[in-house]
Write a protein that holds these residues in place. Structure first.
Motif, PDB file in Angstrom:
ATOM      1  N   ARG A 227     119.381  31.722  46.973  1.00  0.00           N
ATOM      2  CA  ARG A 227     120.396  30.889  48.227  1.00  0.00           C
ATOM      3  C   ARG A 227     121.437  31.667  48.776  1.00  0.00           C
ATOM      4  O   ARG A 227     122.027  32.664  48.009  1.00  0.00           O
ATOM      5  CB  ARG A 227     121.017  29.600  47.446  1.00  0.00           C
ATOM      6  N   THR A 228     121.479  31.852  50.147  1.00  0.00           N
ATOM      7  CA  THR A 228     122.418  32.607  50.704  1.00  0.00           C
ATOM      8  C   THR A 228     123.387  31.782  51.515  1.00  0.00           C
ATOM      9  O   THR A 228     122.740  30.743  52.040  1.00  0.00           O
ATOM     10  CB  THR A 228     121.742  33.886  51.507  1.00  0.00           C
ATOM     11  N   TYR A 229     124.562  32.087  51.626  1.00  0.00           N
ATOM     12  CA  TYR A 229     125.285  31.419  52.844  1.00  0.00           C
ATOM     13  C   TYR A 229     125.649  29.715  52.267  1.00  0.00           C
ATOM     14  O   TYR A 229     125.740  29.103  53.171  1.00  0.00           O
ATOM     15  CB  TYR A 229     124.885  31.329  54.128  1.00  0.00           C
ATOM     16  N   LYS A 230     125.197  29.715  51.038  1.00  0.00           N
ATOM     17  CA  LYS A 230     125.329  28.384  50.599  1.00  0.00           C
ATOM     18  C   LYS A 230     124.179  27.304  50.847  1.00  0.00           C
ATOM     19  O   LYS A 230     123.936  26.252  50.295  1.00  0.00           O
ATOM     20  CB  LYS A 230     126.433  27.736  50.973  1.00  0.00           C
ATOM     21  N   LYS A 231     123.972  27.596  52.104  1.00  0.00           N
ATOM     22  CA  LYS A 231     122.877  26.544  52.757  1.00  0.00           C
ATOM     23  C   LYS A 231     121.547  27.192  52.901  1.00  0.00           C
ATOM     24  O   LYS A 231     120.558  26.393  53.600  1.00  0.00           O
ATOM     25  CB  LYS A 231     123.331  25.961  53.956  1.00  0.00           C
ATOM     26  N   VAL A 232     121.234  28.381  52.743  1.00  0.00           N
ATOM     27  CA  VAL A 232     119.837  29.077  53.115  1.00  0.00           C
ATOM     28  C   VAL A 232     119.248  29.111  51.845  1.00  0.00           C
ATOM     29  O   VAL A 232     119.503  30.082  50.892  1.00  0.00           O
ATOM     30  CB  VAL A 232     120.119  30.371  53.887  1.00  0.00           C
ATOM     31  N   ILE A 233     118.034  28.415  51.906  1.00  0.00           N
ATOM     32  CA  ILE A 233     117.161  28.424  50.598  1.00  0.00           C
ATOM     33  C   ILE A 233     116.122  29.045  50.707  1.00  0.00           C
ATOM     34  O   ILE A 233     115.076  29.070  51.630  1.00  0.00           O
ATOM     35  CB  ILE A 233     116.792  27.002  50.160  1.00  0.00           C
ATOM     36  N   LEU A 234     115.682  30.101  49.867  1.00  0.00           N
ATOM     37  CA  LEU A 234     114.282  30.898  50.051  1.00  0.00           C
ATOM     38  C   LEU A 234     113.466  30.127  48.924  1.00  0.00           C
ATOM     39  O   LEU A 234     113.969  30.028  47.514  1.00  0.00           O
ATOM     40  CB  LEU A 234     114.345  32.202  49.866  1.00  0.00           C
ATOM     41  N   SER A 235     112.167  29.615  49.142  1.00  0.00           N
ATOM     42  CA  SER A 235     111.328  28.968  48.158  1.00  0.00           C
ATOM     43  C   SER A 235     110.255  29.737  48.010  1.00  0.00           C
ATOM     44  O   SER A 235     109.683  30.035  49.236  1.00  0.00           O
ATOM     45  CB  SER A 235     111.089  27.485  48.725  1.00  0.00           C
ATOM     46  N   ASN A 236     109.791  29.599  46.764  1.00  0.00           N
ATOM     47  CA  ASN A 236     108.285  30.009  46.746  1.00  0.00           C
ATOM     48  C   ASN A 236     107.258  28.907  46.405  1.00  0.00           C
ATOM     49  O   ASN A 236     106.238  29.221  46.019  1.00  0.00           O
ATOM     50  CB  ASN A 236     108.235  31.200  45.485  1.00  0.00           C
ATOM     51  N   GLN A 237     107.857  27.873  46.552  1.00  0.00           N
ATOM     52  CA  GLN A 237     106.701  26.630  46.837  1.00  0.00           C
ATOM     53  C   GLN A 237     107.499  25.687  47.809  1.00  0.00           C
ATOM     54  O   GLN A 237     108.048  24.490  47.432  1.00  0.00           O
ATOM     55  CB  GLN A 237     107.094  25.759  45.229  1.00  0.00           C
ATOM     56  N   PRO A 238     107.136  25.911  48.978  1.00  0.00           N
ATOM     57  CA  PRO A 238     107.511  25.180  50.180  1.00  0.00           C
ATOM     58  C   PRO A 238     107.362  23.785  49.992  1.00  0.00           C
ATOM     59  O   PRO A 238     108.370  22.952  50.339  1.00  0.00           O
ATOM     60  CB  PRO A 238     107.057  25.855  51.250  1.00  0.00           C
ATOM     61  N   ASP A 239     106.241  23.423  49.482  1.00  0.00           N
ATOM     62  CA  ASP A 239     105.848  21.772  49.433  1.00  0.00           C
ATOM     63  C   ASP A 239     106.770  21.144  48.580  1.00  0.00           C
ATOM     64  O   ASP A 239     107.236  20.081  48.896  1.00  0.00           O
ATOM     65  CB  ASP A 239     104.438  21.632  48.912  1.00  0.00           C
ATOM     66  N   LYS A 240     106.915  21.692  47.409  1.00  0.00           N
ATOM     67  CA  LYS A 240     107.916  21.025  46.256  1.00  0.00           C
ATOM     68  C   LYS A 240     109.378  20.937  46.883  1.00  0.00           C
ATOM     69  O   LYS A 240     109.986  19.847  46.809  1.00  0.00           O
ATOM     70  CB  LYS A 240     107.700  21.673  44.990  1.00  0.00           C
TER      71      LYS A 240
END
Lengths: 290, 128
Positions: free
Chosen positions: A241-254
């Motif tokens: 998580r960066t800048y509190k609101k940016v999420i990097l996901s390795n399971q986009p569907d979930k």
């Protein structure tokens, strides 16, 4: 059909370093990039394929022949570019050309000449008189000239200027057009990997991953810019998580499921860059689940 | 030859699908005509910075749909596509763009009426 290269259950220990490869099969007509941090074992990996370093256990076959066997005919089918040109200092490019042309039945004189002309490689100078960059270029010219079915390149573009690098990529693509060549390339240049690779193989803590199709790998990650900070510290699929609101996901569907059911609005979303993914894999130990 | 293909990093549409649709749109709009050569799989893979596996998949689908033809040793070319098909494809391309615009509008929380008014205003502007 016989595969250009197969590796099974290979292990190699050097002092306290251990390299482990479970199973890799390289198909004809593909380009695979080998990615790891400095000292990860890329060169050891390549040297084992050339039988320059012998593995402790496991099998390595080039066009169906064990690289550790008596029959060394497979060597004529492989061009291997090491990081440095060793033992060539007293010779000129022209003398080396002559030697290679005799050793490799597939030698393509015209291709070699075109490459040297395009990259302005002097063939009448002794290797020790050449600058490191030109030495690398000559080494590449000799390996491309071999015109072998399998080409193994260890950081070929490391010391190269930008125009030469572009020319070199162009030559590699031209080689690939015939469809019967296979390339393995170790590179730290994200741009090389983006422009050339079909498959990626990572070396993570001494372990070589399976082959990952480049686009599937990139598409298995997704960046979400949310309108508000999520109420929990880690949402499903989140790896960063960066800048509190940016999420990097390795399971986009979930992640998407969670965001929808919890009414968290997405301001924007995007696939991450290859550089970002490589960083996560190599530096954060991100486990690949493709 | 360079194809004016722009891949969207934010779309959830698979890359091979994006390539397929954009090549179809180029054919429908007449920017690519019958017999025009397409770049080789490797070259397009390099230009778009994606794997040749993805390009091959897009080309195979296009060939299967009758939009392109590959001849051994010569390369890949635009096939003959009939006028009805082109119209359908053009409609699809326009529909796709409108859909994208709607999704942007939704992100900015515009209502249906507001979207329609916006479209009408833009159409009027163009007439003048």
């Amino acid at each position: 059909m016989t595969l250009p290269l197969t590796i099974r259950n290979v292990e190699k220990s050097i002092d306290d370093f251990k390299l482990k490869i479970n199973e890799l099969s390289f198909e004809e007509g593909t380009i695979t990039a080998v990615i790891g941090t400095n000292g990860a074992g890329k060169s050891t990996f390549f040297k084992m394929m050339m039988n320059l370093v012998k593995q402790d256990s496991g099998d390595i076959d080039v066009f169906g022949k064990s690289v550790n066997g008596e029959d060394e005919s497979w060597k004529q089918l492989v061009a291997y570019q090491a990081q440095t040109l060793i033992g060539c200092d007293p010779f000129t490019g022209e003398q080396l050309r002559k030697l290679m042309a005799e050793l490799y039945p597939s030698w393509d004189e015209q291709l070699f000449r075109r490459f040297c002309e395009k990259l302005r490689i002097p063939l009448n100078k002794k290797v020790h008189k050449l600058s490191p960059g030109v030495r690398t270029k000559l080494n590449l010219a000799l390996n491309i000239g071999k015109n072998t079915s399998l080409l193994i390149l260890d950081e070929p573009t490391a010391a190269m200027d930008i125009p030469s690098r572009n020319d070199f990529l162009q030559f590699l693509l031209e080689l690939m057009e015939s469809g019967d060549k296979t390339i393995l390339i170790a590179s730290h240049q994200a741009d090389d990997i983006k422009k050339l690779a079909d498959y990626l193989v990572f070396i993570q803590n001494g372990e070589v991953t399976k082959m990952l199709e480049k686009d599937s790998l990139i598409f298995s990650y997704r960046l979400f810019w949310l309108k508000e900070e999520p109420p929990v510290s880690r949402i499903p699929g989140e790896i960063k998580r960066t800048y509190k609101k940016v999420i990097l996901s390795n399971q986009p569907d979930k992640t998407l499921d969670y965001l929808t059911t919890h009414n968290l609005a997405i301001a924007d979303e995007q696939i991450p860059t290859l550089e970002d993914i490589i960083h996560e894999v190599l530096m954060e130990g991100e486990m690949i689940n493709v | 030859m360079n194809l004016p293909i722009r891949l969207s990093k934010s779309s959830r549409e698979p890359i091979y699908h994006q390539i397929e649709n954009q090549i179809k749109a180029l054919i429908a709009s007449g920017q690519l005509s019958t017999g025009d050569p397409l770049p080789s799989i490797r070259l397009l893979a390099k230009e778009l910075e994606i794997s040749s596996i993805t390009i091959r998949r897009a080309y195979q689908n296009l060939e299967f749909g009758g939009f392109i033809q590959t001849s051994q040793g010569k390369g890949t070319f635009v096939a003959e596509v009939d006028a009805d098909m082109k119209t359908t494809m053009a409609n699809q391309a326009v529909e796709e763009s409108i859909r994208k615009a709607i999704s942007t509008a939704r992100q900015h929380e515009l209502s249906d009426i507001e979207i329609i008014h916006l479209v009408e205003a833009l159409l009027k502007k163009e007439e003048n």
